[in-house]
Design a protein around this motif. Sequence first.
Motif, PDB file in Angstrom:
ATOM      1  N   VAL A 158       0.815  -1.225   0.000  1.00  0.00           N
ATOM      2  CA  VAL A 158       0.000   0.000   0.000  1.00  0.00           C
ATOM      3  C   VAL A 158       0.841   1.264   0.000  1.00  0.00           C
ATOM      4  O   VAL A 158       0.432   2.282  -0.579  1.00  0.00           O
ATOM      5  N   VAL A 159       2.001   1.225   0.631  1.00  0.00           N
ATOM      6  CA  VAL A 159       2.846   2.423   0.665  1.00  0.00           C
ATOM      7  C   VAL A 159       3.500   2.650  -0.693  1.00  0.00           C
ATOM      8  O   VAL A 159       3.386   3.728  -1.292  1.00  0.00           O
ATOM      9  N   LYS A 160       4.169   1.618  -1.210  1.00  0.00           N
ATOM     10  CA  LYS A 160       4.846   1.750  -2.508  1.00  0.00           C
ATOM     11  C   LYS A 160       3.847   1.997  -3.642  1.00  0.00           C
ATOM     12  O   LYS A 160       4.160   2.685  -4.612  1.00  0.00           O
ATOM     13  N   ASP A 161       2.645   1.435  -3.514  1.00  0.00           N
ATOM     14  CA  ASP A 161       1.643   1.564  -4.572  1.00  0.00           C
ATOM     15  C   ASP A 161       0.741   2.778  -4.403  1.00  0.00           C
ATOM     16  O   ASP A 161      -0.240   2.932  -5.142  1.00  0.00           O
ATOM     17  N   ASN A 162       1.052   3.646  -3.430  1.00  0.00           N
ATOM     18  CA  ASN A 162       0.307   4.901  -3.243  1.00  0.00           C
ATOM     19  C   ASN A 162      -1.177   4.670  -2.976  1.00  0.00           C
ATOM     20  O   ASN A 162      -2.035   5.452  -3.395  1.00  0.00           O
ATOM     21  N   ILE A 163      -1.481   3.586  -2.246  1.00  0.00           N
ATOM     22  CA  ILE A 163      -2.869   3.224  -1.954  1.00  0.00           C
ATOM     23  C   ILE A 163      -3.257   3.744  -0.574  1.00  0.00           C
ATOM     24  O   ILE A 163      -2.604   3.439   0.424  1.00  0.00           O
ATOM     25  N   ASP A 164      -4.327   4.520  -0.522  1.00  0.00           N
ATOM     26  CA  ASP A 164      -4.867   4.946   0.769  1.00  0.00           C
ATOM     27  C   ASP A 164      -5.841   3.910   1.320  1.00  0.00           C
ATOM     28  O   ASP A 164      -5.894   3.689   2.527  1.00  0.00           O
ATOM     29  N   PHE A 165      -6.619   3.294   0.424  1.00  0.00           N
ATOM     30  CA  PHE A 165      -7.566   2.251   0.821  1.00  0.00           C
ATOM     31  C   PHE A 165      -7.553   1.145  -0.226  1.00  0.00           C
ATOM     32  O   PHE A 165      -7.636   1.416  -1.432  1.00  0.00           O
ATOM     33  N   CYS A 166      -7.441  -0.093   0.246  1.00  0.00           N
ATOM     34  CA  CYS A 166      -7.635  -1.239  -0.638  1.00  0.00           C
ATOM     35  C   CYS A 166      -8.610  -2.190   0.033  1.00  0.00           C
ATOM     36  O   CYS A 166      -9.007  -1.991   1.188  1.00  0.00           O
ATOM     37  N   MET A 167      -9.000  -3.224  -0.677  1.00  0.00           N
ATOM     38  CA  MET A 167     -10.089  -4.077  -0.182  1.00  0.00           C
ATOM     39  C   MET A 167      -9.970  -5.471  -0.764  1.00  0.00           C
ATOM     40  O   MET A 167      -9.375  -5.665  -1.823  1.00  0.00           O
ATOM     41  N   ALA A 168     -10.540  -6.428  -0.064  1.00  0.00           N
ATOM     42  CA  ALA A 168     -10.594  -7.800  -0.585  1.00  0.00           C
ATOM     43  C   ALA A 168     -11.620  -8.587   0.218  1.00  0.00           C
ATOM     44  O   ALA A 168     -12.218  -8.081   1.174  1.00  0.00           O
ATOM     45  N   SER A 169     -11.793  -9.850  -0.184  1.00  0.00           N
ATOM     46  CA  SER A 169     -12.701 -10.765   0.495  1.00  0.00           C
ATOM     47  C   SER A 169     -11.962 -12.056   0.806  1.00  0.00           C
ATOM     48  O   SER A 169     -11.043 -12.444   0.074  1.00  0.00           O
ATOM     49  N   ALA A 170     -12.407 -12.737   1.844  1.00  0.00           N
ATOM     50  CA  ALA A 170     -11.677 -13.903   2.332  1.00  0.00           C
ATOM     51  C   ALA A 170     -11.592 -15.033   1.322  1.00  0.00           C
ATOM     52  O   ALA A 170     -10.634 -15.812   1.320  1.00  0.00           O
ATOM     53  N   GLN A 171     -12.586 -15.135   0.439  1.00  0.00           N
ATOM     54  CA  GLN A 171     -12.651 -16.271  -0.480  1.00  0.00           C
ATOM     55  C   GLN A 171     -11.746 -16.123  -1.695  1.00  0.00           C
ATOM     56  O   GLN A 171     -11.685 -17.021  -2.530  1.00  0.00           O
ATOM     57  N   LYS A 172     -11.030 -15.039  -1.798  1.00  0.00           N
ATOM     58  CA  LYS A 172     -10.172 -14.802  -2.969  1.00  0.00           C
ATOM     59  C   LYS A 172      -8.724 -15.177  -2.641  1.00  0.00           C
ATOM     60  O   LYS A 172      -8.376 -16.343  -2.546  1.00  0.00           O
ATOM     61  N   GLY A 173      -7.866 -14.181  -2.473  1.00  0.00           N
ATOM     62  CA  GLY A 173      -6.441 -14.447  -2.295  1.00  0.00           C
ATOM     63  C   GLY A 173      -6.088 -15.233  -1.051  1.00  0.00           C
ATOM     64  O   GLY A 173      -5.074 -15.933  -1.021  1.00  0.00           O
ATOM     65  N   LEU A 174      -6.914 -15.138  -0.021  1.00  0.00           N
ATOM     66  CA  LEU A 174      -6.626 -15.876   1.212  1.00  0.00           C
ATOM     67  C   LEU A 174      -7.072 -17.323   1.134  1.00  0.00           C
ATOM     68  O   LEU A 174      -6.736 -18.122   2.005  1.00  0.00           O
ATOM     69  N   MET A 175      -7.876 -17.659   0.127  1.00  0.00           N
ATOM     70  CA  MET A 175      -8.342 -19.034  -0.082  1.00  0.00           C
ATOM     71  C   MET A 175      -9.139 -19.536   1.124  1.00  0.00           C
ATOM     72  O   MET A 175      -8.971 -20.661   1.580  1.00  0.00           O
ATOM     73  N   ALA A 176     -10.007 -18.646   1.630  1.00  0.00           N
ATOM     74  CA  ALA A 176     -10.898 -19.008   2.733  1.00  0.00           C
ATOM     75  C   ALA A 176     -12.329 -19.065   2.195  1.00  0.00           C
ATOM     76  O   ALA A 176     -12.539 -19.409   1.040  1.00  0.00           O
ATOM     77  N   MET A 177     -13.302 -18.748   3.036  1.00  0.00           N
ATOM     78  CA  MET A 177     -14.707 -18.909   2.683  1.00  0.00           C
ATOM     79  C   MET A 177     -15.389 -17.567   2.412  1.00  0.00           C
ATOM     80  O   MET A 177     -14.963 -16.525   2.910  1.00  0.00           O
ATOM     81  N   SER A 178     -16.467 -17.607   1.668  1.00  0.00           N
ATOM     82  CA  SER A 178     -17.235 -16.401   1.362  1.00  0.00           C
ATOM     83  C   SER A 178     -17.943 -15.881   2.610  1.00  0.00           C
ATOM     84  O   SER A 178     -18.268 -16.653   3.516  1.00  0.00           O
ATOM     85  N   GLY A 179     -18.180 -14.573   2.619  1.00  0.00           N
ATOM     86  CA  GLY A 179     -18.972 -13.986   3.696  1.00  0.00           C
ATOM     87  C   GLY A 179     -18.240 -12.965   4.536  1.00  0.00           C
ATOM     88  O   GLY A 179     -18.861 -12.242   5.308  1.00  0.00           O
ATOM     89  N   LEU A 180     -16.895 -12.896   4.397  1.00  0.00           N
ATOM     90  CA  LEU A 180     -16.110 -11.922   5.153  1.00  0.00           C
ATOM     91  C   LEU A 180     -15.331 -11.054   4.174  1.00  0.00           C
ATOM     92  O   LEU A 180     -14.579 -11.564   3.342  1.00  0.00           O
ATOM     93  N   SER A 181     -15.518  -9.735   4.275  1.00  0.00           N
ATOM     94  CA  SER A 181     -14.753  -8.791   3.465  1.00  0.00           C
ATOM     95  C   SER A 181     -14.040  -7.813   4.378  1.00  0.00           C
ATOM     96  O   SER A 181     -14.412  -7.655   5.548  1.00  0.00           O
ATOM     97  N   TYR A 182     -13.006  -7.174   3.843  1.00  0.00           N
ATOM     98  CA  TYR A 182     -12.221  -6.280   4.699  1.00  0.00           C
ATOM     99  C   TYR A 182     -11.636  -5.146   3.871  1.00  0.00           C
ATOM    100  O   TYR A 182     -11.341  -5.286   2.687  1.00  0.00           O
ATOM    101  N   ILE A 183     -11.523  -4.004   4.541  1.00  0.00           N
ATOM    102  CA  ILE A 183     -10.934  -2.802   3.963  1.00  0.00           C
ATOM    103  C   ILE A 183      -9.693  -2.464   4.768  1.00  0.00           C
ATOM    104  O   ILE A 183      -9.726  -2.440   6.000  1.00  0.00           O
ATOM    105  N   ILE A 184      -8.600  -2.235   4.074  1.00  0.00           N
ATOM    106  CA  ILE A 184      -7.343  -1.822   4.701  1.00  0.00           C
ATOM    107  C   ILE A 184      -7.104  -0.375   4.293  1.00  0.00           C
ATOM    108  O   ILE A 184      -7.049  -0.064   3.093  1.00  0.00           O
ATOM    109  N   GLY A 185      -7.030   0.516   5.283  1.00  0.00           N
ATOM    110  CA  GLY A 185      -6.936   1.921   4.921  1.00  0.00           C
ATOM    111  C   GLY A 185      -6.332   2.779   6.008  1.00  0.00           C
ATOM    112  O   GLY A 185      -6.087   2.334   7.135  1.00  0.00           O
TER     113      GLY A 185
END
Length: 371
Positions: A181-208
Amino acid sequence: MNIKRNILLNPGPSTTTDTVKMAQVVPDICPREKEFAGLMKGLRNDLLKVAHAPADQYTAVLFCGSGTINIDICINSLLPENKKVLVVNNGAYNSRAVEVCQMYHLPYIDLKSSVFEQPDLADVERTLQENPDVAMVYCCHHETGTGVLNPIREIGALAHKYGAIFVSDTTSSLGMIPVDVVKDNIDFCMASAQKGLMAMSGLSYIIGREDIIRASKNYPTRSYYTNLYLQYEYFEKTGEMHFTPPVQTIYATIQALKEYFAEGEDAKFARHRRVYEAIHHGVDKLGLETVIDRKIESGLVVSVKYPDDPNWSFEKVHDYCYEHGFTIYPGKISTSNTFRLCALGAIDEPDIIAFFEVFEQALDQFSIKHL
């Protein structure tokens, strides 16, 4: 338990390990217990590490829902009064951000460009120069509908140059290809557990950035359930979600993060790349065509043109593959008939080799010509 393993080549939810599945089988617990709040605190801290976000500047805020809830939250919560959102739009998921702006009747600029190409940075800068009231620049990192990887580091730098914050949808890239996030100049990014973390659907998160979240307390409130400051404040005061969390999904996500760090970031990124290369090899071997220049592909999604054959039926081929344990997914390009093969999840090169054996059988079954 003997759990059938399916290979999901769709863009999420992804194939999971049995240990992640089984992590959901736990004693019942009230999510207001201190023990559970402690689990969520550790989870939030670990999510910062996935995005390489410094803990003294950034925080992770959890929500119930699919990835689209994050788009809604960031746009409705982080826009000051009488300011605009600039959506750098080259695909279906950036268009979804435009739709959120429309639903909340927020002022926005839809800077559209070809879905087959990366955005033109000169166009982005010119738009920012001409619109000093833009307070938020929004761009999806990986346009999953096509497989195009957008130049978010450069777009973020332009946003900051003109006094705007930069929000990036990293739902289908975070945890699978490098994001910092620092190198990529991101103030806020987001994802869901079932994608890159290879977990289950239903949990999303914002990093900011915490300072911006705190400042947003004084912005117009446009939603109750999906207000970022409200959820952040509740976490800070109590360690809990404001409303009922997806308890079992959180247990699965904690296990998935343990496996993420055990595999190691570089090894995980390399595995996804192996899968991607194996997909391209299989496509080329059958004489099929792709639609996106490999120079701008993410390394996670390959958009494949329908074979030029009257016997081709996506539904029939999909169903044949599905019956044999493999899932393929429709394309999301309005001007081209495509399907997608994705390098997400707990899979590796041998799974792709096995898939193409089944896929070729399907082509033969329905007399669809190929090499």
